[in-house]
Design a protein around this motif. Structure first.
Motif, short mmCIF file in Angstrom:
data_model
loop_
_atom_site.label_atom_id
_atom_site.label_comp_id
_atom_site.label_asym_id
_atom_site.label_seq_id
_atom_site.Cartn_x
_atom_site.Cartn_y
_atom_site.Cartn_z
N LEU A 173 0.84 -1.20 0.00
CA LEU A 173 0.00 0.00 0.00
C LEU A 173 0.87 1.25 0.00
O LEU A 173 1.71 1.43 0.90
CB LEU A 173 -0.91 0.03 1.23
CG LEU A 173 -1.96 -1.07 1.32
CD1 LEU A 173 -2.72 -0.97 2.64
CD2 LEU A 173 -2.91 -0.98 0.15
N LEU A 174 0.67 2.11 -0.98
CA LEU A 174 1.41 3.37 -1.08
C LEU A 174 0.79 4.36 -0.10
O LEU A 174 -0.41 4.63 -0.15
CB LEU A 174 1.33 3.90 -2.51
CG LEU A 174 2.18 5.10 -2.85
CD1 LEU A 174 3.68 4.78 -2.64
CD2 LEU A 174 1.94 5.52 -4.30
N MET A 175 1.60 4.89 0.81
CA MET A 175 1.13 5.82 1.84
C MET A 175 1.52 7.27 1.50
O MET A 175 0.85 8.20 1.91
CB MET A 175 1.71 5.44 3.20
CG MET A 175 1.44 3.98 3.59
SD MET A 175 -0.29 3.52 3.53
CE MET A 175 -0.90 4.38 4.95
N LYS A 176 2.63 7.46 0.81
CA LYS A 176 3.07 8.77 0.32
C LYS A 176 3.66 8.53 -1.06
O LYS A 176 4.61 7.78 -1.20
CB LYS A 176 4.12 9.40 1.23
CG LYS A 176 4.59 10.77 0.71
CD LYS A 176 5.93 11.16 1.27
CE LYS A 176 6.46 12.43 0.67
NZ LYS A 176 6.95 12.27 -0.70
N SER A 177 3.09 9.16 -2.06
CA SER A 177 3.55 8.92 -3.43
C SER A 177 4.80 9.73 -3.74
O SER A 177 5.01 10.81 -3.20
CB SER A 177 2.44 9.25 -4.43
OG SER A 177 2.08 10.60 -4.34
#
Length: 139
Positions: free
Chosen positions: A32-36
């Motif tokens: 899961l990407l939390m900060k791109s």
């Protein structure tokens, strides 16, 4: 963690492989990407890994191949400088939070020195949530 990447070249951030005591692969993590990243993209690819270290007592998987997942970063063409991202790798047994600082160097190919024109539109950042699969093979 800090990595160094080159413009327009995929760079491995991290690999995840887990196997049971018979070396059969077990659950791959959900990513899961939390900060791109602001200047690139992140994606994953399912791959086979040769086991170099084995946390099990019997060390039965050393030197054997296990299916796993690799996370990659790709800077946008013409960009060099800093970037960063955060993601989570989640299984039923654990949750790893990973913060990545990236130093993007100019690429070595033809378009490596082609900087983005001043005032050009910036591409939108990736959406937060599941990290997508990579669309092209690593060269």
């Amino acid at each position: 963690m800090t990595i160094t990447a080159r413009t327009s070249e995929e760079t491995v951030i991290e690999g995840y492989a887990d196997a049971d005591n018979t070396c059969a692969p077990v659950e791959l993590p959900r990513l899961l990407l939390m900060k791109s990243p602001e200047h690139g993209i992140v994606c994953y690819r399912i791959e086979d890994f040769e086991v170099a270290g084995d946390s099990g007592r019997d060390q039965a998987c050393l030197g054997r191949w296990v299916r796993g997942i690799s996370v990659f970063y790709l800077a946008r063409s013409g960009y060099s400088g800093p970037d960063s991202l955060r993601y989570e790798a989640i299984t039923d047994r654990r949750q790893d939070r990973v913060a990545v600082r990236i130093r993007v160097l100019p690429g070595l190919g033809k378009d490596s020195d082609a900087a983005s024109p001043v005032g050009s539109r910036r591409e939108p950042a990736m959406s937060l949530g599941p990290i997508p699969a990579c669309v092209v093979p690593v060269s």
